[in-house]
Scaffold this active site. Sequence first.
Site, PDB file in Angstrom:
ATOM      1  N   LYS A 143       5.622  -0.061  -5.887  1.00 24.88           N
ATOM      2  CA  LYS A 143       4.882  -0.540  -4.885  1.00 24.88           C
ATOM      3  C   LYS A 143       5.360   0.292  -3.707  1.00 24.88           C
ATOM      4  CE  LYS A 143       3.474  -5.232  -6.163  1.00 24.88           C
ATOM      5  NZ  LYS A 143       3.785  -6.465  -5.674  1.00 24.88           N
ATOM      6  N   LYS A 192      -7.332  -9.657   5.258  1.00 28.86           N
ATOM      7  CA  LYS A 192      -6.827  -8.184   6.081  1.00 28.86           C
ATOM      8  C   LYS A 192      -7.605  -6.971   5.660  1.00 28.86           C
ATOM      9  CE  LYS A 192      -2.755  -9.819   8.429  1.00 28.86           C
ATOM     10  NZ  LYS A 192      -1.371  -9.686   8.763  1.00 28.86           N
TER      11      LYS A 192
HETATM   12  P1  ATR Z   1       3.132  -9.606   2.814  1.00 26.77           P
HETATM   13  O1  ATR Z   1       1.587  -9.205   2.791  1.00 26.77           O
HETATM   14  O2  ATR Z   1       3.304 -10.978   3.727  1.00 26.77           O
HETATM   15  O3  ATR Z   1       4.155  -8.628   3.068  1.00 26.77           O
HETATM   16  P2  ATR Z   1       3.209  -9.400  -0.138  1.00 26.77           P
HETATM   17  O4  ATR Z   1       2.237  -8.568  -0.102  1.00 26.77           O
HETATM   18  O5  ATR Z   1       2.946 -10.725  -1.047  1.00 26.77           O
HETATM   19  O6  ATR Z   1       3.371 -10.377   1.307  1.00 26.77           O
HETATM   20  O7  ATR Z   1       4.533  -9.028  -0.515  1.00 26.77           O
HETATM   21  C1  ATR Z   1       5.784  -9.737  -0.736  1.00 26.77           C
HETATM   22  C2  ATR Z   1       7.049  -8.853  -0.935  1.00 26.77           C
HETATM   23  O8  ATR Z   1       8.190  -9.934  -1.026  1.00 26.77           O
HETATM   24  C3  ATR Z   1       6.918  -7.774  -1.963  1.00 26.77           C
HETATM   25  O9  ATR Z   1       7.714  -6.644  -1.616  1.00 26.77           O
HETATM   26  C4  ATR Z   1       7.677  -8.592  -3.225  1.00 26.77           C
HETATM   27  O10 ATR Z   1       8.277  -7.843  -3.805  1.00 26.77           O
HETATM   28  P3  ATR Z   1       7.376  -7.131  -5.364  1.00 26.77           P
HETATM   29  O11 ATR Z   1       6.843  -5.896  -4.458  1.00 26.77           O
HETATM   30  O12 ATR Z   1       8.500  -6.674  -6.340  1.00 26.77           O
HETATM   31  O13 ATR Z   1       6.412  -7.985  -5.678  1.00 26.77           O
HETATM   32  C5  ATR Z   1       8.615  -9.318  -2.387  1.00 26.77           C
HETATM   33  N1  ATR Z   1       8.811 -10.551  -3.132  1.00 26.77           N
HETATM   34  C6  ATR Z   1       8.246 -11.743  -3.362  1.00 26.77           C
HETATM   35  N2  ATR Z   1       9.155 -12.600  -4.169  1.00 26.77           N
HETATM   36  C7  ATR Z   1      10.359 -11.925  -4.405  1.00 26.77           C
HETATM   37  C8  ATR Z   1      11.371 -12.375  -5.520  1.00 26.77           C
HETATM   38  N3  ATR Z   1      11.454 -13.278  -5.879  1.00 26.77           N
HETATM   39  N4  ATR Z   1      12.321 -11.184  -5.720  1.00 26.77           N
HETATM   40  C9  ATR Z   1      12.160  -9.924  -5.020  1.00 26.77           C
HETATM   41  N5  ATR Z   1      11.109  -9.828  -4.080  1.00 26.77           N
HETATM   42  C10 ATR Z   1      10.241 -10.674  -3.985  1.00 26.77           C
END
Ligand code: ATR
Length: 286
Positions: free
Chosen positions: A169, A77
């Site tokens: 973030k 993207k």
């Molecule tokens: P997308 O582009 O599909 O939105 P991404 O950019 O990988 O996916 O974002 C994933 C989101 O899920 C993020 O907010 C991530 O939190 P972090 O910014 O702290 O990484 C969140 N996320 C994924 N696994 C997680 C977990 N085990 N606990 C809490 N948040 C999680």
Amino acid sequence: MTDNKFLNINGKTKIAGVTGNPISHSKSPKIHNFWLNENNIDGVYIPIPIKVGDFNDVVKSMAKIGIMGMNVTSPYKIEAYNICDELSDCAREIGAVNTLTFKDNGTIHGDCTDAYGFYQALIDMNKNFTIKDKVALVIGAGGASRAIIWQLIHENASKVIIANRTISKAEDIVKSLNIQDKCEVISINDMESHLQDIHLLVNTTTLGATKENDLHINLENLNKNATVYDILYNPTETTLLQNAKANGNPYLNGEGMLLHQAVPAFTRWFKIKPDVTSNLYKYIYG
Ligand code: ATR
């Protein structure tokens, strides 16, 4: 309906497609081919696998051979954003593109229709839904979250609370969209104390996709009129949505968002606005 109906390809058939890596899981070919068939359009929509590193070369070639356009999913993207000559406001401000349109004059237009799809699915569920002058809480700060926050701000939400595991973030999104006056960033561990005043709760994280990595929030303090929205659609009812149901709140999953985000792309390429109907839901999700 059988997929065989889609095989009437001839010399004038219009072509569009979707790329990503991987791409074989994509539901977009079924969605767009359903609409092409429903609207009697001489067109076909295909998956286009592109290897990492080849994105620019392949997309520029696609533009040259008269393809109408392409949808773009993970991980391309941002590369899609960078290849565009023109961008919609949403794509420019979010910094990501999921819909490329190859124009007759050789230029490439980029849009990010996830934001539209997200909100349209809410309206589809409840035509009176509005976030105007109301508060939303968005869980997550990834790419999907960025598009959703952009849309909520453009729908004039009075405030968007962003809850994330990694606070920095969420702060980056607020800064890059320049929405400091409308946002509050909190830790994902502090969500429950913010549920009283919100009108919409959205999960944009992958938490809930599996039982091992689930999202547990006590919704006791949530206003009964607040809508709970999980953009995941597999499983169809995450623990969050089961809790919303038990709590008596309106709720929806990400099925509608996926269908609605496809509407602007199809409309741009094939010049007819397709309908998101119960037949389409049945065809895509069974
Ligand atoms: P997308 O582009 O599909 O939105 P991404 O950019 O990988 O996916 O974002 C994933 C989101 O899920 C993020 O907010 C991530 O939190 P972090 O910014 O702290 O990484 C969140 N996320 C994924 N696994 C997680 C977990 N085990 N606990 C809490 N948040 C999680």
